[in-house]
Design a protein around this motif. Structure first.
Motif, short mmCIF file in Angstrom:
data_model
loop_
_atom_site.label_atom_id
_atom_site.label_comp_id
_atom_site.label_asym_id
_atom_site.label_seq_id
_atom_site.Cartn_x
_atom_site.Cartn_y
_atom_site.Cartn_z
N VAL A 84 0.75 -1.42 0.10
CA VAL A 84 -0.19 -0.07 -0.16
C VAL A 84 1.04 0.81 -0.15
CG1 VAL A 84 -1.66 1.31 1.39
CG2 VAL A 84 -2.04 -0.97 0.42
N ARG A 85 2.23 1.04 0.26
CA ARG A 85 2.93 2.39 0.70
C ARG A 85 3.13 2.84 -0.60
NH1 ARG A 85 4.71 3.71 5.26
NH2 ARG A 85 5.32 2.05 5.81
N ALA A 86 3.57 2.19 -0.98
CA ALA A 86 3.77 1.91 -3.00
C ALA A 86 2.72 1.74 -3.98
CB ALA A 86 4.52 0.90 -3.69
N PHE A 87 2.22 1.01 -3.70
CA PHE A 87 0.41 1.68 -4.13
C PHE A 87 0.09 2.92 -5.02
CE2 PHE A 87 -3.50 0.55 -6.14
CZ PHE A 87 -3.24 -0.04 -7.59
N ALA A 88 -0.01 3.49 -3.09
CA ALA A 88 -0.46 4.12 -2.45
C ALA A 88 -0.55 5.75 -3.22
CB ALA A 88 -1.53 5.12 -1.47
N PRO A 104 7.22 -5.82 -6.68
CA PRO A 104 7.81 -6.83 -5.87
C PRO A 104 6.71 -7.40 -4.88
CG PRO A 104 9.56 -4.79 -5.70
CD PRO A 104 8.34 -4.21 -6.52
N TYR A 105 5.51 -6.55 -5.03
CA TYR A 105 4.69 -7.09 -3.76
C TYR A 105 3.66 -7.98 -3.93
CZ TYR A 105 6.88 -4.51 -0.84
OH TYR A 105 8.42 -2.91 -0.68
N MET A 106 3.88 -7.99 -5.83
CA MET A 106 2.58 -8.66 -6.62
C MET A 106 2.62 -9.61 -7.01
SD MET A 106 0.27 -5.14 -8.87
CE MET A 106 1.94 -4.12 -8.78
N SER A 107 1.50 -10.54 -7.76
CA SER A 107 1.73 -11.62 -8.69
C SER A 107 2.07 -10.99 -9.84
CB SER A 107 0.73 -12.33 -8.37
OG SER A 107 -1.20 -12.04 -9.07
N GLU A 108 2.41 -11.46 -10.66
CA GLU A 108 2.77 -11.08 -11.96
C GLU A 108 1.29 -11.03 -13.07
OE1 GLU A 108 5.24 -10.23 -14.99
OE2 GLU A 108 5.87 -11.35 -12.78
N GLU A 109 0.10 -11.80 -12.46
CA GLU A 109 -0.50 -11.63 -12.48
C GLU A 109 -1.61 -10.51 -12.32
OE1 GLU A 109 -5.63 -13.42 -13.53
OE2 GLU A 109 -3.94 -14.77 -12.43
N MET A 110 -1.37 -10.18 -11.16
CA MET A 110 -1.95 -8.51 -10.99
C MET A 110 -0.61 -7.56 -11.49
SD MET A 110 -2.29 -7.76 -7.35
CE MET A 110 -3.21 -5.70 -7.04
N ASP A 178 4.66 -19.85 -6.03
CA ASP A 178 5.93 -20.05 -5.58
C ASP A 178 6.80 -19.27 -4.63
OD1 ASP A 178 4.92 -21.99 -7.11
OD2 ASP A 178 5.54 -21.76 -8.89
N ASN A 179 7.63 -17.75 -5.01
CA ASN A 179 8.20 -17.25 -4.53
C ASN A 179 7.64 -16.42 -3.62
OD1 ASN A 179 6.17 -15.58 -6.14
ND2 ASN A 179 7.90 -14.43 -6.90
N GLY A 180 6.62 -17.68 -2.50
CA GLY A 180 6.14 -16.78 -1.41
C GLY A 180 4.61 -16.16 -1.58
N TYR A 181 4.18 -15.19 -0.63
CA TYR A 181 3.45 -14.53 -0.48
C TYR A 181 3.18 -12.82 -1.72
CZ TYR A 181 1.01 -17.30 2.50
OH TYR A 181 -0.05 -18.89 3.82
N LYS A 182 2.16 -13.38 -1.99
CA LYS A 182 1.65 -12.02 -3.48
C LYS A 182 1.52 -11.46 -3.13
CE LYS A 182 6.59 -11.81 -4.98
NZ LYS A 182 7.49 -11.28 -5.08
N VAL A 183 0.47 -10.15 -3.70
CA VAL A 183 -0.91 -9.46 -3.46
C VAL A 183 -1.31 -10.24 -5.12
CG1 VAL A 183 -1.71 -7.12 -3.97
CG2 VAL A 183 0.38 -7.55 -1.94
N VAL A 184 -2.40 -10.61 -4.59
CA VAL A 184 -2.84 -10.70 -5.91
C VAL A 184 -4.50 -9.79 -5.71
CG1 VAL A 184 -3.12 -13.20 -5.77
CG2 VAL A 184 -4.15 -12.69 -4.32
N GLY A 185 -5.14 -9.11 -4.92
CA GLY A 185 -6.24 -8.25 -5.61
C GLY A 185 -6.31 -7.26 -4.19
N VAL A 186 -6.84 -6.07 -4.61
CA VAL A 186 -6.57 -5.42 -4.19
C VAL A 186 -8.10 -3.85 -4.13
CG1 VAL A 186 -5.63 -3.30 -4.93
CG2 VAL A 186 -5.86 -2.69 -3.06
#
Length: 192
Positions: A84-88, A104-110, A178-186
């Motif tokens: 959120v710090r980066a996205f906002a 770096p925090y998002m899934s590739e699809e997002m 595969d590479n840890g937790y990623k943000v898939v939606g906001v």
């Protein structure tokens, strides 16, 4: 017809009319009460099932702290906050910069989805500068994801450089990749 026959005919008409009204009222009343009973039965059963689920080992299907490790919860909370710090932090002069910062925090699809959607500033919304972030738990019954509510308080600048306070609520959904937790939606500023 005699007067007595007329009286008898009126009397019988009234009795037939009342009989029809009463039978109509009773027939409407019975299905309504039986369907109402049918409607109440599943809800009371679901309440009972919920109580049983809650009492079984004190498990609450909406409490994600009961089904995730403390390490996963702490790491996803940090990821959600930094996302959120980066996205906002939007800058109208560089409209895709906040997406690149959040990559770096998002899934590739997002990431690909947001990269394709270029955001533009407006006369009253040219730059957002996050100042304070507070992350809180949410009720979440989806066992595949972890969700956090991140409240961003900051300043919004218009094209003239005038600042206005802003508070936005971000519901951040994370999923193990595969590479840890990623943000898939906001989702931002959802109605109650």
């Amino acid at each position: 017809m005699s007067v007595q026959q007329k009286k008898m005919l009126v009397f019988l008409s009234v009795i037939v009319f009342l009989g029809i009204m009463i039978s109509s009222f009773v027939s409407k009343e019975k299905p309504a009460s039986s369907s109402q009973g049918e409607k109440q039965a599943p809800s009371s059963e679901s309440v009972q099932e919920e109580k049983e689920a809650t009492t079984r080992g004190n498990e609450n299907p909406y409490d994600q702290t009961q089904r995730n490790t403390k390490e996963d919860l702490q790491s996803t909370k940090e990821i959600a906050t930094e996302f959120v710090r980066a996205f906002a932090s939007f800058n109208g002069k560089k409209p895709s910069e906040h997406i690149e910062k959040a990559k770096p925090y998002m899934s590739e699809e997002m990431y690909e989805n947001y990269k394709a959607q270029k955001e533009r500033g407006t006369l009253t919304y040219d730059q957002v500068v996050p100042e304070n972030l507070e992350t809180t738990e949410v009720s979440n019954d989806n066992t595949d994801v972890i969700q956090w509510n991140v409240v961003m308080q900051g300043k919004v600048y218009d094209v003239k450089g005038n600042a206005h306070p802003e508070e936005d609520w971000y519901l951040v959904t994370l999923k193990k990749q595969d590479n840890g937790y990623k943000v898939v939606g906001v989702r931002v500023n959802l109605p109650n």
